[in-house]
Design an enzyme around this catalytic site. Structure first.
Site, PDB file in Angstrom:
ATOM      1  N   CYS A 198      27.389   8.574  -4.943  1.00 55.15           N
ATOM      2  CA  CYS A 198      27.482   8.992  -6.332  1.00 55.15           C
ATOM      3  C   CYS A 198      28.920   9.190  -6.808  1.00 55.15           C
ATOM      4  O   CYS A 198      29.148   9.306  -8.017  1.00 55.15           O
ATOM      5  CB  CYS A 198      26.694  10.291  -6.531  1.00 55.15           C
ATOM      6  SG  CYS A 198      24.928  10.139  -6.160  1.00 55.15           S
TER       7      CYS A 198
ATOM      8  N   HIS B 142      37.908  12.346   1.737  1.00 57.32           N
ATOM      9  CA  HIS B 142      36.877  11.720   2.576  1.00 57.32           C
ATOM     10  C   HIS B 142      36.739  12.527   3.867  1.00 57.32           C
ATOM     11  O   HIS B 142      37.689  12.666   4.625  1.00 57.32           O
ATOM     12  CB  HIS B 142      37.273  10.278   2.897  1.00 57.32           C
ATOM     13  CG  HIS B 142      36.103   9.396   3.234  1.00 57.32           C
ATOM     14  ND1 HIS B 142      35.145   9.732   4.167  1.00 57.32           N
ATOM     15  CD2 HIS B 142      35.735   8.189   2.742  1.00 57.32           C
ATOM     16  CE1 HIS B 142      34.251   8.777   4.250  1.00 57.32           C
ATOM     17  NE2 HIS B 142      34.576   7.822   3.391  1.00 57.32           N
TER      18      HIS B 142
ATOM     19  N   HIS C 124      37.832  21.064 -20.321  1.00 59.43           N
ATOM     20  CA  HIS C 124      36.474  20.542 -20.137  1.00 59.43           C
ATOM     21  C   HIS C 124      36.255  20.158 -18.669  1.00 59.43           C
ATOM     22  O   HIS C 124      37.174  19.658 -18.011  1.00 59.43           O
ATOM     23  CB  HIS C 124      36.237  19.316 -21.023  1.00 59.43           C
ATOM     24  CG  HIS C 124      36.565  19.547 -22.465  1.00 59.43           C
ATOM     25  ND1 HIS C 124      35.758  20.289 -23.307  1.00 59.43           N
ATOM     26  CD2 HIS C 124      37.631  19.150 -23.218  1.00 59.43           C
ATOM     27  CE1 HIS C 124      36.302  20.323 -24.518  1.00 59.43           C
ATOM     28  NE2 HIS C 124      37.437  19.644 -24.489  1.00 59.43           N
TER      29      HIS C 124
ATOM     30  N   HIS D  77      29.506  16.318 -11.388  1.00 57.73           N
ATOM     31  CA  HIS D  77      28.419  15.386 -11.076  1.00 57.73           C
ATOM     32  C   HIS D  77      27.063  16.076 -11.149  1.00 57.73           C
ATOM     33  O   HIS D  77      26.813  17.069 -10.464  1.00 57.73           O
ATOM     34  CB  HIS D  77      28.629  14.793  -9.685  1.00 57.73           C
ATOM     35  CG  HIS D  77      27.448  14.024  -9.178  1.00 57.73           C
ATOM     36  ND1 HIS D  77      26.842  13.024  -9.903  1.00 57.73           N
ATOM     37  CD2 HIS D  77      26.742  14.134  -8.021  1.00 57.73           C
ATOM     38  CE1 HIS D  77      25.817  12.547  -9.210  1.00 57.73           C
ATOM     39  NE2 HIS D  77      25.744  13.195  -8.080  1.00 57.73           N
TER      40      HIS D  77
ATOM     41  N   HIS E 272      19.290  17.568 -17.397  1.00 58.60           N
ATOM     42  CA  HIS E 272      18.016  17.809 -18.079  1.00 58.60           C
ATOM     43  C   HIS E 272      17.550  16.578 -18.846  1.00 58.60           C
ATOM     44  O   HIS E 272      16.384  16.201 -18.778  1.00 58.60           O
ATOM     45  CB  HIS E 272      18.171  19.001 -19.032  1.00 58.60           C
ATOM     46  CG  HIS E 272      16.919  19.355 -19.775  1.00 58.60           C
ATOM     47  ND1 HIS E 272      16.585  18.801 -20.998  1.00 58.60           N
ATOM     48  CD2 HIS E 272      15.894  20.203 -19.452  1.00 58.60           C
ATOM     49  CE1 HIS E 272      15.438  19.298 -21.412  1.00 58.60           C
ATOM     50  NE2 HIS E 272      14.992  20.144 -20.485  1.00 58.60           N
TER      51      HIS E 272
ATOM     52  N   ASN F   2      19.574  12.643 -12.500  1.00 59.83           N
ATOM     53  CA  ASN F   2      20.728  12.246 -11.692  1.00 59.83           C
ATOM     54  C   ASN F   2      20.884  10.731 -11.801  1.00 59.83           C
ATOM     55  O   ASN F   2      20.167   9.974 -11.151  1.00 59.83           O
ATOM     56  CB  ASN F   2      20.521  12.669 -10.235  1.00 59.83           C
ATOM     57  CG  ASN F   2      21.696  12.299  -9.342  1.00 59.83           C
ATOM     58  OD1 ASN F   2      22.612  11.616  -9.764  1.00 59.83           O
ATOM     59  ND2 ASN F   2      21.661  12.741  -8.094  1.00 59.83           N
TER      60      ASN F   2
END
Length: 501
Positions: free
Chosen positions: A229, A308, A392, A396, A425, A429
Site C-alpha cells: 500500500c 524499509h 494537513h 494511509h 468510510h 482501503n
C-alpha cells in the site's frame, strides 16, 4: 466548603495552563527567530555608528575599503563562479500539476447487508461468517464502498479477463479525467510509472496504458508490483529521480490495486481481513519539472523519506501472500502488524524530523534524548509536535486501527485525521491510492491554502513506511468535480465504534 474551593482550584489550574502555553509559544518564537533577533540589534548599532560619522570620516572609511581593478574583477569572477555552481547543483523542482481519482459507479456499491449475504451464499463456515461480521462492524467503512463487477458474482469470478477489465476501468477513467482537467497531450508525457501490487499481467499495466493512449516509443516506463500500500509514494520517488535526470519533462504516475483476482475463498482469519477492508480505486498524478508549469501547479514536492524494515524477519512476514492448508491463496496479516508499523513509523519520522521540524522542537528532542542517556533512562522520549511543521495530514486509510495508532502516537486532533477517517468510510482501503482520495477530501472542504504543507504517510508490505511532504503553491479552489463532488456536503459523519449488523 468543597464547593467554595473547587472554582478557585479550577481557576488556578486554568491560569497555570495558560501561562505554560505562552511560555512555550515564547520559547518557540525565540528559538525559531534567533538569527533575526540577533542580527537586528547588530544592524541597528551599525546604522547608528555610521550616522554619527561626519563627511570626512565617511570619505576616509570609503578610501580604506578601496580596491584596485584586479581585485574587483577577481571578486566578481568568484561570485559568478560560486553562484553558477550553486544553481547547477540544486535539484530541479518537481511540481504536482494536478491529479484525479477514480470515482466508482453507484452500481458497484457493496452495503454491509449485500456483502454478508454474498458471504453466506459462498461459504458455509459459520465461524468465518461471524468473524467477518465483527470485522465489518468495527472497520470504520461505510455503506457506499465499492467492489469490481467480478466480485458481485456468486461465487466471485476472478478470471484474467475480469481482472484486466477492472484495471482498464479504474486506470483509464482516472487518466481521462486528468487529461481533461490539465489539457496535457499523450505525446507530452515523457515518463510513466505504474504501481499495482497483486496484479501483474503480461504485457504489463504500463504497456496497457501506452497502447491505449498511443504514447511515444521513447517513453521511459516502469511497472512496480508487490510493494504494498505504500507503493504510491515509491512511484512518486522514482518519478522524482527521473525528473532530476531528464530536464523539461512530464511524468505520469498511476497508483491502484486490482481487487478482482485477490478474493480469498478460505477460512483462515488472518487471510479474511483483506476481503473485508479492500475496495476498488485508482489515482492518476501528473508531475513536471518544467518551470512554466509552476504557474498552474498545485503543489511542489519538498521531501520523500523511505523506510524499509525487511531485514527483520517479523517485519518481512507480517503482510505475506501465501496459500492456506486447503490451497486457497490470499494475503495474511500478522497480529504484530500494528507494532511493526509503529517501529517503521518511528524510524521514518527520525529521518523526517530534522528536515521539517522547527529548531525549537529539534532542541527539545535533542535535550530529552541526552537526558535519557545521561541522567535517567526512565524519562519518556519527547514526541515532537509535527503540527508545527504541517497543516494537513494524509495517513494511509488502511483501517481504523492504523489511523487510531498514528493519531495517538503523533498527538493529532480529530480534525487532522478527518480526511483519513472519511476516506476509509466512503471508499474503504483503496491501497496506494487512498492518500490521493484524502488530499481530494481536504481540497473539497476548501481547506487548502497557499503555503500549506501536507504530510502523506503510507505503510506497505515488506515492511515499509514511506512519507512525502508537499507545499501548496496556490490556494486551491473547491473543485466542482472529483470523487467527493456528490457527497462532500454530508461529511464529516460520526463513525460509531461498532455498527451492529
Amino acid at each position: 466548603m468543597d464547593r467554595a474551593i473547587m472554582p478557585s482550584a479550577l481557576g488556578s489550574g486554568l491560569a497555570g495552563s495558560v501561562k505554560l502555553k505562552y511560555v512555550k509559544l515564547g520559547y518557540q518564537y525565540l528559538v525559531n527567530h534567533f538569527l533575526t533577533l540577533l542580527l537586528v540589534p547588530v544592524m541597528a548599532a551599525t546604522a547608528l555608528e555610521l550616522a554619527r560619522l561626519g563627511p570626512d570620516e565617511l570619505l576616509t572609511l570609503w578610501r580604506s575599503l578601496h580596491l584596485d581593478l584586479v581585485h574587483i574583477l577577481c571578486s566578481a569572477f568568484l561570485v559568478v563562479f560560486v553562484a553558477t555552481v550553486y544553481f547547477m547543483s540544486r535539484p530541479r523542482p518537481v511540481f504536482l500539476v494536478d491529479y484525479c481519482c477514480y470515482k466508482p459507479s453507484p452500481s458497484f456499491r457493496v452495503p454491509f447487508t449485500t456483502f454478508m449475504e454474498h458471504i453466506k451464499l459462498i461459504s458455509n463456515n459459520d465461524k468465518s461468517l461471524r468473524f467477518q461480521t465483527r470485522i465489518l462492524e468495527r472497520s470504520g467503512l461505510g455503506e457506499e464502498t465499492c467492489l469490481p463487477p467480478a466480485n458481485h458474482y456468486i461465487p466471485p469470478n476472478p478470471s484474467m479477463e475480469a481482472s484486466r477489465a477492472e484495471a482498464q476501468l479504474v486506470i483509464f477513467n482516472a487518466i481521462d479525467d486528468l487529461v481533461r482537467r490539465t489539457g496535457i497531450k499523450p505525446k507530452d508525457i515523457d515518463i510513466l510509472v505504474v504501481n499495482c501490487s497483486l496484479f501483474s499481467p503480461t504485457p504489463s499495466l504500463s504497456a496497457m496504458i501506452i497502447n491505449k493512449y498511443k504514447l511515444r516509443s521513447n517513453i521511459r516506463s516502469f511497472n512496480l508490483s508487490g510493494m504494498g500500500c505504500s507503493a504510491g509514494l515509491i512511484s512518486i520517488d522514482l518519478a522524482r529521480d527521473m525528473l532530476q535526470v531528464h530536464p523539461n519533462s512530464n511524468a505520469l504516475v498511476i497508483s491502484t490495486e486490482i481487487i478482482t483476482p485477490n478474493f480469498y475463498h478460505g477460512s483462515r482469519r488472518d487471510m479474511l481481513l483483506p476481503n473485508c477492508l479492500f475496495r476498488m480505486g485508482a489515482a492518476a498524478i501528473l508531475l513536471s519539472n518544467r518551470r512554466r508549469e509552476a504557474r498552474r501547479a498545485k503543489y511542489r514536492l519538498v521531501h520523500v523519506v523511505r523506510t524499509h524494515k525487511g531485514a527483520d524477519d517479523r517485519a518481512y512476514r507480517c503482510v505475506y501472500e501465501e496459500e492456506d492448508d486447503e490451497g486457497h491463496s490470499g494475503i495474511s496479516l500478522s497480529k504484530e502488524l500494528m507494532a511493526i508499523a509503529g517501529e517503521a513509523l518511528k524510524s521514518n519520522i527520525t529521518t523526517m524530523g530534522p528536515l521539517v521540524l522547527p529548531m525549537s522542537e529539534q532542541l527539545l528532542f535533542f535535550f530529552r534524548l541526552v537526558g535519557r542517556k545521561v541522567i535517567n533512562k526512565k524519562w519518556k522520549p519527547y514526541i515532537p509536535d509535527f503540527k508545527l511543521a504541517f497543516e494537513h495530514f494524509c495517513i494511509h486509510a488502511g483501517g481504523r486501527a492504523v489511523i487510531d495508532e498514528l493519531q495517538k502516537n503523533l498527538e493529532l486532533s480529530p480534525r487532522h485525521v478527518e480526511a483519513s477517517r472519511m476516506t476509509l468510510h466512503r471508499f474503504g482501503n483503496t491501497s496506494s491510492s487512498s492518500l490521493w482520495y484524502e488530499l481530494a477530501y481536504i481540497e473539497a472542504k476548501g481547506r487548502m491554502r497557499k503555503g500549506d504543507r501536507v504530510w502523506q504517510i503510507g505503510f506497505g508490505s515488506g515492511f515499509k513506511c514511506n512519507s512525502a511532504v508537499w507545499k501548496c503553491l496556490r490556494t486551491v479552489n473547491t473543485p466542482t468535480d472529483g470523487p467527493w463532488d456528490d457527497c462532500i456536503q454530508r461529511y464529516p459523519v460520526h463513525i460509531p465504534e461498532v455498527v451492529k449488523l
